[in-house]
Design a protein around this motif. Structure first.
Motif, PDB file in Angstrom:
ATOM      1  N   UNK A   6       0.839  -1.206   0.000  1.00  0.00           N
ATOM      2  CA  UNK A   6       0.000   0.000   0.000  1.00  0.00           C
ATOM      3  C   UNK A   6       0.874   1.256   0.000  1.00  0.00           C
ATOM      4  N   UNK A   7       1.968   1.219   0.751  1.00  0.00           N
ATOM      5  CA  UNK A   7       2.856   2.385   0.832  1.00  0.00           C
ATOM      6  C   UNK A   7       3.492   2.689  -0.519  1.00  0.00           C
ATOM      7  N   UNK A   8       3.894   1.625  -1.242  1.00  0.00           N
ATOM      8  CA  UNK A   8       4.510   1.826  -2.551  1.00  0.00           C
ATOM      9  C   UNK A   8       3.520   2.447  -3.526  1.00  0.00           C
ATOM     10  N   UNK A   9       2.276   1.995  -3.500  1.00  0.00           N
ATOM     11  CA  UNK A   9       1.228   2.574  -4.358  1.00  0.00           C
ATOM     12  C   UNK A   9       1.059   4.055  -4.054  1.00  0.00           C
ATOM     13  N   UNK A  10       1.036   4.387  -2.759  1.00  0.00           N
ATOM     14  CA  UNK A  10       0.855   5.784  -2.342  1.00  0.00           C
ATOM     15  C   UNK A  10       2.030   6.646  -2.794  1.00  0.00           C
ATOM     16  N   UNK A  11       3.238   6.086  -2.735  1.00  0.00           N
ATOM     17  CA  UNK A  11       4.427   6.822  -3.167  1.00  0.00           C
ATOM     18  C   UNK A  11       4.367   7.141  -4.662  1.00  0.00           C
ATOM     19  N   UNK A  12       3.884   6.177  -5.459  1.00  0.00           N
ATOM     20  CA  UNK A  12       3.780   6.387  -6.905  1.00  0.00           C
ATOM     21  C   UNK A  12       2.709   7.437  -7.218  1.00  0.00           C
ATOM     22  N   UNK A  13       1.586   7.379  -6.506  1.00  0.00           N
ATOM     23  CA  UNK A  13       0.533   8.388  -6.688  1.00  0.00           C
ATOM     24  C   UNK A  13       1.061   9.772  -6.319  1.00  0.00           C
ATOM     25  N   UNK A  14       1.853   9.827  -5.244  1.00  0.00           N
ATOM     26  CA  UNK A  14       2.459  11.094  -4.822  1.00  0.00           C
ATOM     27  C   UNK A  14       3.420  11.622  -5.880  1.00  0.00           C
ATOM     28  N   UNK A  15       4.233  10.724  -6.457  1.00  0.00           N
ATOM     29  CA  UNK A  15       5.159  11.116  -7.516  1.00  0.00           C
ATOM     30  C   UNK A  15       4.400  11.687  -8.708  1.00  0.00           C
ATOM     31  N   UNK A  16       3.312  11.041  -9.079  1.00  0.00           N
ATOM     32  CA  UNK A  16       2.495  11.517 -10.196  1.00  0.00           C
ATOM     33  C   UNK A  16       1.996  12.938  -9.940  1.00  0.00           C
ATOM     34  N   UNK A  17       1.474  13.177  -8.756  1.00  0.00           N
ATOM     35  CA  UNK A  17       0.955  14.510  -8.395  1.00  0.00           C
ATOM     36  C   UNK A  17       2.062  15.557  -8.391  1.00  0.00           C
ATOM     37  N   UNK A  18       3.221  15.157  -7.875  1.00  0.00           N
ATOM     38  CA  UNK A  18       4.362  16.078  -7.808  1.00  0.00           C
ATOM     39  C   UNK A  18       4.811  16.514  -9.197  1.00  0.00           C
ATOM     40  N   UNK A  19       4.931  15.558 -10.125  1.00  0.00           N
ATOM     41  CA  UNK A  19       5.387  15.874 -11.485  1.00  0.00           C
ATOM     42  C   UNK A  19       4.345  16.688 -12.246  1.00  0.00           C
ATOM     43  N   UNK A  20       3.059  16.367 -12.046  1.00  0.00           N
ATOM     44  CA  UNK A  20       1.992  17.138 -12.701  1.00  0.00           C
ATOM     45  C   UNK A  20       2.013  18.600 -12.242  1.00  0.00           C
ATOM     46  N   UNK A  21       2.269  18.786 -10.963  1.00  0.00           N
ATOM     47  CA  UNK A  21       2.311  20.146 -10.423  1.00  0.00           C
ATOM     48  C   UNK A  21       3.575  20.878 -10.860  1.00  0.00           C
ATOM     49  N   UNK A  22       4.696  20.174 -10.798  1.00  0.00           N
ATOM     50  CA  UNK A  22       5.972  20.794 -11.146  1.00  0.00           C
ATOM     51  C   UNK A  22       6.001  21.260 -12.594  1.00  0.00           C
ATOM     52  N   UNK A  23       5.416  20.453 -13.500  1.00  0.00           N
ATOM     53  CA  UNK A  23       5.481  20.764 -14.928  1.00  0.00           C
ATOM     54  C   UNK A  23       4.121  21.174 -15.500  1.00  0.00           C
ATOM     55  N   UNK A  24       3.282  21.771 -14.661  1.00  0.00           N
ATOM     56  CA  UNK A  24       1.939  22.130 -15.119  1.00  0.00           C
ATOM     57  C   UNK A  24       1.973  23.155 -16.250  1.00  0.00           C
ATOM     58  N   UNK A  25       2.949  24.081 -16.206  1.00  0.00           N
ATOM     59  CA  UNK A  25       3.053  25.071 -17.286  1.00  0.00           C
ATOM     60  C   UNK A  25       3.339  24.391 -18.625  1.00  0.00           C
ATOM     61  N   UNK A  26       4.171  23.359 -18.573  1.00  0.00           N
ATOM     62  CA  UNK A  26       4.495  22.622 -19.796  1.00  0.00           C
ATOM     63  C   UNK A  26       3.275  21.858 -20.302  1.00  0.00           C
ATOM     64  N   UNK A  27       2.573  21.173 -19.401  1.00  0.00           N
ATOM     65  CA  UNK A  27       1.397  20.399 -19.815  1.00  0.00           C
ATOM     66  C   UNK A  27       0.282  21.300 -20.342  1.00  0.00           C
ATOM     67  N   UNK A  28       0.278  22.549 -19.915  1.00  0.00           N
ATOM     68  CA  UNK A  28      -0.773  23.483 -20.352  1.00  0.00           C
ATOM     69  C   UNK A  28      -0.394  24.278 -21.604  1.00  0.00           C
ATOM     70  N   UNK A  29       0.805  24.063 -22.132  1.00  0.00           N
ATOM     71  CA  UNK A  29       1.232  24.806 -23.314  1.00  0.00           C
ATOM     72  C   UNK A  29       0.401  24.416 -24.531  1.00  0.00           C
TER      73      UNK A  29
END
Length: 333
Positions: A6-29
């Motif tokens: 369960x912890x590993x799943x949560x870590x991957x979900x957290x990574x996904x959210x982190x990258x989406x937020x970090x590169x949101x300007x790029x994804x919105x281009x």
């Protein structure tokens, strides 16, 4: 069946959210604005066509194509108890039954045989890595040079960026370059895994993207180019131009990823033709690599079983077991 905690799943979900937020300007281009930016600041986006049958026949009649690739594999444990094996292959589309192979090895257990290379790379921070890279690059250049002299092909197609040879084995590379120039053999490098950040750097410098780290060109161009489109990278933004190369990005198949291609700067008149050749040799349903390079890659590859069989058969048993079988390899579970 492996169980995911369960912890590993949560870590991957957290990574996904982190990258989406970090590169949101790029994804919105906007895709069209990004294409316009590339066209104005990086290089012209151009649609190319495959070579005609007559043009392909001309390549064949003038010597055909030679594909060049190398492979490495390592067996053993931690330093110094390992040996790394290298193999290079040059294969002609005309003389298919006459492949050119070269091989080498490296192990810290026998540095007496590496005195010249140790001296050559004495200023390097990581001498061992420099020697290993030199050995692989060298045998690739050596098989290419032998193919030039043996087959006199129309073009040499190296697997990877040409600048790698310029950096890792300059002495041998310059011999290959000069021989190709003398014989008017076109020399190109096909880059499957692009590691440059030319576009991302320019987006940040021009205030088009607000991120701290550069985005790599592979993710920026993923799905952006249409099948058969290339970007002719301007010399003013291409770092490779200082070393004597001209480069392009291209989408050579229906797959959304892109590849790169290098050519010698004094052979840039062949740039469009070589891009069209790569497109012609690449199945549209593939991952974007010319079929001939895939064939060479499959034939030069050194598998784990091949290395283990090679060392197991040709090394004395006690040498093999004492020096090159790690404790991990002895596990039964």
């Amino acid at each position: 069946m492996y169980e995911i905690s369960k912890e590993l799943k949560e870590k991957v979900v957290q990574l996904n959210s982190t990258l989406l937020e970090k590169y949101k300007d790029f994804f919105n281009m906007d895709e069209y604005e990004l294409r316009d930016f590339i066209d104005e600041n990086i290089g012209k986006i151009i649609k190319i066509e495959k070579l005609s049958k007559d043009e392909l026949n001309k390549c064949y009649k003038n010597g055909g194509i030679v594909g060049v690739d190398g492979s490495r594999n390592r067996v053993g444990g931690a330093y110094p108890h390992y040996v790394e094996i290298y193999q290079g292959l040059a294969k002609s589309t005309i003389y298919e039954e006459s492949p050119i192979f070269k091989a080498d090895y490296y192990t810290p257990l026998y540095l007496e045989g590496e005195r010249d290379l140790l001296k050559k790379f004495e200023e390097e921070e990581n001498k061992e890595e420099a020697i290993r890279d030199y050995k692989l690059s060298s045998i690739e250049v050596e098989v290419a040079l032998e193919a030039v002299k043996e087959f006199n092909p129309y073009a040499i197609m190296m697997d990877g960026s040409l600048i790698r040879y310029d950096i890792e084995c300059f002495d041998k590379w310059i011999e290959l370059r000069q021989e190709c120039e003398r014989r008017n053999i076109v020399l190109i490098g096909v880059i499957k895994d692009i590691k440059t950040s030319i576009i991302g750097q320019n987006l940040i410098e021009e205030k088009q993207l607000d991120v701290k780290e550069f985005l790599y060109d592979r993710e920026i161009l993923y799905g952006l180019l249409k099948y058969g489109e290339i970007i002719k990278i301007e010399d003013k933004v291409a770092k490779k131009s200082k070393e004597g190369f001209t480069s392009i990005f291209m989408r050579s198949s229906e797959a959304p990823n892109i590849i790169g291609m290098d050519i010698l700067d004094n052979q840039r008149e062949y740039l469009d033709e070589m891009a069209r050749l790569v497109l012609s040799l690449t199945p549209s349903s593939s991952r974007g690599v010319p079929l001939w390079l895939d064939i060479v890659d499959s034939q030069v590859k050194i598998s784990d079983k091949m290395v283990e069989g090679l060392l197991g058969n040709y090394l004395d048993r006690q040498v093999f077991e004492k020096f090159f079988i790690s404790e991990r390899d002895k596990r039964t579970l």
